[in-house]
Design a protein around this motif. Structure first.
Motif, short mmCIF file in Angstrom:
data_model
loop_
_atom_site.label_atom_id
_atom_site.label_comp_id
_atom_site.label_asym_id
_atom_site.label_seq_id
_atom_site.Cartn_x
_atom_site.Cartn_y
_atom_site.Cartn_z
N ASP A 151 55.35 -42.93 -64.87
CA ASP A 151 54.65 -44.20 -64.67
C ASP A 151 55.01 -44.75 -63.29
O ASP A 151 55.10 -45.97 -63.09
CB ASP A 151 55.02 -45.21 -65.77
N ASP A 152 55.23 -43.86 -62.32
CA ASP A 152 55.67 -44.29 -60.98
C ASP A 152 54.87 -45.49 -60.49
O ASP A 152 53.66 -45.56 -60.63
CB ASP A 152 55.54 -43.16 -59.96
N GLY A 153 55.59 -46.41 -59.90
CA GLY A 153 55.00 -47.69 -59.49
C GLY A 153 55.48 -48.78 -60.42
O GLY A 153 55.58 -49.94 -60.05
N SER A 178 61.26 -41.07 -63.43
CA SER A 178 61.39 -42.50 -63.66
C SER A 178 61.37 -43.30 -62.36
O SER A 178 61.99 -42.92 -61.36
CB SER A 178 62.67 -42.76 -64.45
N HIS A 179 60.59 -44.36 -62.37
CA HIS A 179 60.61 -45.36 -61.29
C HIS A 179 61.58 -46.42 -61.80
O HIS A 179 61.23 -47.25 -62.62
CB HIS A 179 59.20 -45.92 -61.07
N ALA A 180 62.81 -46.34 -61.31
CA ALA A 180 63.89 -47.12 -61.90
C ALA A 180 64.08 -48.46 -61.20
O ALA A 180 64.58 -48.52 -60.08
CB ALA A 180 65.18 -46.30 -61.85
N ALA A 231 63.06 -40.95 -59.44
CA ALA A 231 62.30 -41.01 -58.19
C ALA A 231 63.03 -41.88 -57.17
O ALA A 231 63.80 -42.78 -57.53
CB ALA A 231 60.90 -41.58 -58.44
N HIS A 232 62.76 -41.61 -55.91
CA HIS A 232 63.21 -42.41 -54.77
C HIS A 232 64.50 -43.22 -54.98
O HIS A 232 64.50 -44.44 -54.90
CB HIS A 232 62.10 -43.32 -54.26
N VAL A 233 65.61 -42.51 -55.22
CA VAL A 233 66.89 -43.21 -55.35
C VAL A 233 67.23 -43.84 -54.00
O VAL A 233 67.01 -43.24 -52.95
CB VAL A 233 68.00 -42.26 -55.84
ZN LIG Z 1 57.94 -45.41 -57.34
#
Ligand SMILES: [Zn+2]
Length: 429
Positions: A151-153, A178-180, A231-233
């Motif tokens: 569900d990125d974003g 995960s988009h955390a 994602a994107h840590v």
């Molecule tokens: Zn994201």
């Protein structure tokens, strides 16, 4: 059809191979890798002084199709990928409509195969319309070509739903990405919360919002013994949470973006909306922690999070600008300039994080040079100096925090399935 790449420095992280060698390609397949290959009637590409690597792989891009073509589409997005040296990209499902069922996955896959000039992998949504309420058709999408679920974003607030998604995707041996971000904590924040946000009078997004969310997701992956990719840590504590989880044997992987590895929140001074991104650019201590995570293997992949917007959408006051900017055409040059030429990380390791590493995260048949394997190859001139000029970009997104920056090193040729899709910056459709 024979193509001989002659005399380049061939670097293949999957086998720790780093030699001056020729690469012979026949009918789209790597036929031979070795010194002084003799062959008749082959097209010759002189690669002396250049680096020959597996085609670059980016597992986090937004191609914006369907529905958001003013920002980007399959054609412009894959042209940008080819220009940047990428032969495989995986695109996120936050399009219009959201890619949340197998019909949409199959349709997009077909579009990508007919219109795209590099390989495009599809990531399906975790919840219907990414609303975080009901699971999307995860199994159906994974059976029909989706390579991961995200569900990125958005952060999936409902822990029960996130757990169910992890368990479901795990049946198929695939990862939830995960988009955390605890959205109650990050709330109205438009940049990293710290000294710079205070000085600029902008509302901050605290790094602890990422830490809490990463902790929860890692714990759920551990509890359910399933596969997670963060994602994107971007926060130092989140890197350490993942490091410790890996030590305990949790099957978690993660990625860092080019911009989080090379820029700090100082870039926001001047209120340039080309620096607005989520997660936000953070302070130097976080950047240092990302580099350490890259070096010790905590971070598996470097990604762009290429997220183009139409020019006018970003051309507004900082707090109103959408998050994200373009990255495919600057990624390799920025990484070579900022991390490799400065001696912070070795060439082999960087190439691994941009080829074999990300391919392994998603289980893609990509990112390595193998006799008998598909000839997806990138040729890099590590010494070529150039200046970032968004007017020359193939992507429709013209905002980049690196505008005007002088870089050293870039891809000079991109080969997909044995065929040149880019040579000296020119893309062939
Ligand atoms: Zn994201």
């Amino acid at each position: 059809m024979k193509l001989l790449l002659k005399g380049g420095r061939v670097i293949n992280p999957a086998t720790a191979y780093d030699e001056i060698a020729d690469v012979l390609i026949e009918d789209g397949i790597i036929k031979e890798i070795g010194s002084h290959i003799a062959v008749d009637n082959a097209e010759i590409y002189e690669a002396e002084g250049l680096i020959v690597t597996p085609g670059l792989v980016d597992i986090h891009v937004h191609l914006r199709e369907p529905g958001l073509e003013a920002k980007e589409d399959i054609v412009s997005g894959t042209q940008a990928a080819a220009a940047g040296g990428f032969t495989t990209v995986a695109c996120m499902p936050n399009t219009r409509p959201i890619i949340d069922n197998s019909i949409l996955v199959a349709g997009l896959k077909h579009r990508a195969q007919t219109e795209g000039i590099v390989n495009v992998e599809i990531i399906g949504a975790m919840s219907k319309s990414q609303e975080g309420k009901e699971l999307a058709e995860i199994g159906d999408m994974l059976l029909n070509g989706a390579v991961a679920i995200s569900d990125d974003g958005h952060f999936v607030n409902n822990a029960r739903l996130f757990r169910a998604g992890l368990e479901y995707a795990n049946i198929f041996g695939k990862r939830i990405i995960s988009h955390a971000e605890d959205e109650n904590l990050s709330s109205e924040g438009v940049m990293h919360e710290g000294a710079v946000s205070t000085r600029l009078g902008l509302v901050g997004n605290p790094s602890v919002s990422e830490d809490i969310a990463v902790s929860r997701d890692v714990m759920l992956a551990e509890y359910t013994n399933s596969l997670l990719h963060v994602a994107h840590v971007s926060s130092k504590n989140a890197v350490d949470i993942i490091r410790q989880a890996k030590k305990r044997g949790v099957n978690v992987t993660t990625e860092a973006t080019v911009h989080h590895l090379t820029l700090t929140d100082d870039a926001v001074i001047g209120y340039n909306t080309a620096t607005k991104v989520n997660p936000p650019l953070r302070s130097q201590d976080h950047v240092d922690a990302l580099l350490a995570g890259l070096l010790d293997g905590t971070i598996d992949a470097i990604v762009t999070d290429h997220a183009p917007h139409a020019y006018e959408e970003k051309d507004v006051e900082y707090r109103y600008a959408p998050s994200g900017f373009t990255g495919l055409e600057t990624a390799l040059g920025v990484i070579l300039t900022e991390l490799v030429h400065t001696g912070k990380i070795g060439l082999m390791q960087v190439i691994e994080k941009m080829t074999y590493g990300p391919a392994k995260v998603l289980g893609l048949n990509a990112g390595c040079l193998k006799v008998g394997g598909k000839a997806d190859i990138t040729i890099v001139n590590p010494g070529q100096e150039w200046t970032v000029d968004s007017r020359t970009f193939y992507t429709r997104g013209k905002h980049t925090p690196y505008e005007g920056k002088k870089l050293k090193g870039r891809a000079v040729a991109t080969i997909v399935g044995g065929k040149f899709v880019m040579k000296n910056g020119e893309v062939f459709a």
